[in-house]
Design an enzyme around this catalytic site. Structure first.
Site, short mmCIF file in Angstrom:
data_model
loop_
_atom_site.label_atom_id
_atom_site.label_comp_id
_atom_site.label_asym_id
_atom_site.label_seq_id
_atom_site.Cartn_x
_atom_site.Cartn_y
_atom_site.Cartn_z
CG HIS A 38 -31.98 26.33 -21.06
ND1 HIS A 38 -31.99 26.61 -19.72
CD2 HIS A 38 -30.69 26.12 -21.40
CE1 HIS A 38 -30.75 26.56 -19.27
NE2 HIS A 38 -29.94 26.26 -20.26
CE LYS A 103 -32.43 16.77 -9.37
NZ LYS A 103 -33.22 15.63 -9.80
#
Lengths: 184, 334
Positions: A38, A103
């Site tokens: 990222h 999550k």
């Protein structure tokens, strides 16, 4: 519970209909990415350079799989905690990313980006990595092999099970779920 | 040491010969001293002899092999205590989603066991606890390197994920999951006990420590533990195992909280008041509503384990180390 079957790439229309708590079976292509990947993607965006894949209509799965044993497509492959990608996610949604899978809770900035750019956030079951791997039919590294488990993989999945946690209208399944079961 | 005593003995024998000729009071004492010294001498020799023969030698290659096996075993085979807890909480869980998740976790652990595949993709930081008997001698090289070599082989040959970077800021992956985090204790005896507890990053990141005031007391401790669970929400992969360390210093409390995670699930503290606190905390945590995966429910924690230590008159340190449901640890005694 009814399950919705979706195939990537996702469109605004597909995403707009989704509501928190719905179970979705994803089919098609997913891209993996976690912390280090990222950072590189967002650095490229800042420099105005091309990304290793076009995020438009795509889904990023926050995961760092274990290495594939000989004869296997991939190793164990469950979601990692999403908040670490919060600083980067809005910029990817702005480029047309339709969903991310991980999550754990998202930041207010990400939830705002989901509303603004029509995106959703799905949760997969943390720690169910051996089971989740069964829905992955192929995997190949398309960028950053030097990152090892953190390299960007292109996965082809069949009926990959997720649940809608944050939708385009600002819903948050974590908030709602806890409210129902917390002792008064 | 043995040589020194021998030397003393020779001098004494000379005194004894003189005593037989004159037989004075002094010589009587001398004989008694000789007898006493003989007894003492004998015991001392025995200890030396016994000590000499009972020192156990362990080669580092045995340690490497054991650590390698445990890294894989821990990641593939979830303990029966955790499986039993899943089943128990499946029965009592009221949320349908929660029940479904617990069922999935049971299935996941079964697949991992059958296929000898990691139950979770985060195969963890290799945390190794060592209890080294003081009558054990390690031969064959550097003890810590032997453990790291076991981790290196275990993670590479077992297709486990390499999750460790060599420098926390530069963040370059070491490629073999070393270094391990190794905690060593010297204990009486001639056993070497090694526990390998791979620790996932998601739950480790949600752990917390606080230096409370003594006046905060048990209520302060409870509040901090429950607040930590609430703040963590879905992030540490509930249902979690909660390790709590109370007392000691800042770092001691943290270590105690990790040691608490090594206990078999549900095994209570040996101190009745602490065992009661464990029960009360488990009940309170399971009332938060966080539930399996943080999606709501009654099963937020499978167990609360507390370890305590003496504390400074000014301090009440409390550390909370969270473990996801993949509560992995294996041990061996060499």
């Amino acid at each position: 519970m009814t399950q919705i079957r979706l195939t990537t790439p996702l469109t605004d229309e597909m995403v707009e209909k989704l509501r928190i708590g719905q179970q979705v079976l994803l089919n098609g292509t997913l891209y993996t990415g976690r912390d280090a990947a990222h950072k590189r993607l967002v650095d490229l965006i800042k420099q105005g350079k091309e990304l290793p894949f076009d995020p438009k209509g795509q889904v990023i799965y926050y995961v760092g799989p274990t290495p594939a044993k000989p004869g296997k497509v991939i190793g164990s492959c469950g979601p990692t905690t999403s908040y670490r990608m919060d600083p980067y996610a809005p910029e990817l949604y702005a480029l047309g990313l339709k969903a991310s899978i991980g999550k754990g809770k998202r930041s207010p900035e990400v939830i705002k980006a989901l509303k603004q750019y029509k995106g959703v956030y799905f949760a997969a079951i943390g720690g169910a990595a051996a089971l989740i791997a069964k829905s992955i039919k192929s995997a190949k590294v398309i960028a950053y092999p030097d990152l090892g488990a953190e390299a960007i993989h292109e996965l082809v999945v069949e009926d990959f099970p997720v649940v809608v946690v944050n939708d385009v209208i600002g819903g948050d399944l974590y908030e709602e779920g806890i409210k129902i079961y917390a002792a008064k | 040491m043995f040589n020194n005593i021998q030397g003393l003995g020779n001098k004494h024998k000379v005194a004894g010969v003189t005593g037989r000729i004159e037989f004075t009071v002094i010589n009587k004492i001398s004989i008694m001293v000789r007898i006493l010294l003989f007894i003492f001498w004998g015991i001392e020799s025995n200890i030396t002899a016994k000590g000499g023969t009972t020192i156990k030698t362990i080669n580092t290659s045995v340690i490497t092999e054991a650590v390698k096996k445990m890294c894989q075993d821990a990641n593939f085979n979830l303990g029966n205590d955790v499986m039993e807890a899943f089943k128990k909480y499946y029965e009592s869980e009221v949320s349908l989603t929660g029940k479904e998740i617990l069922q999935i976790l049971i299935k996941n652990a079964e697949i991992a066991r059958e296929e000898q595949a990691p139950m979770c993709q985060d195969t963890g930081f290799a945390v190794v606890f060592v209890e080294l008997g003081q009558d054990v001698r390690i031969e064959g090289g550097d003890f810590y390197e032997a453990i790291n070599e076991g981790v290196r082989q275990g993670y590479t040959e077992g297709y486990l994920r390499k999750s460790i970077v060599s420098h926390p800021l530069e963040r370059k992956n070491t490629g073999d999951n070393t270094p391990a985090v190794i905690h060593t204790k010297i204990v009486p005896g001639k056993n070497l006990r090694i526990i390998v507890a791979p620790k996932g990053g998601g739950s480790e990141n949600m752990s917390a420590i606080k230096m409370l005031k003594p006046a905060d007391g048990v209520e302060g401790v409870k509040k901090f533990v429950v607040d930590t669970i609430k703040a963590a929400g879905p992030n540490p992969c509930p249902p979690v195992v909660v390790g709590v360390g109370i007392g000691g210093t800042y770092e001691k409390a943290a270590l105690l909280s990790k040691e608490a995670l090594l206990r078999e699930l549900g095994e209570k503290s040996k101190y009745p008041d602490i065992a009661k606190l464990e029960e009360e905390l488990l009940e309170e945590i399971n009332k938060t509503g966080v539930g399996p995966q943080g999606l709501g429910g009654k099963t937020t924690a499978l167990a609360v384990h507390i370890e305590i230590y003496g504390a400074h008159i000014a301090s009440l340190p409390v550390a909370v180390n969270l473990n996801c449901h993949a509560a992995r640890h294996k041990e061996v005694v060499l």
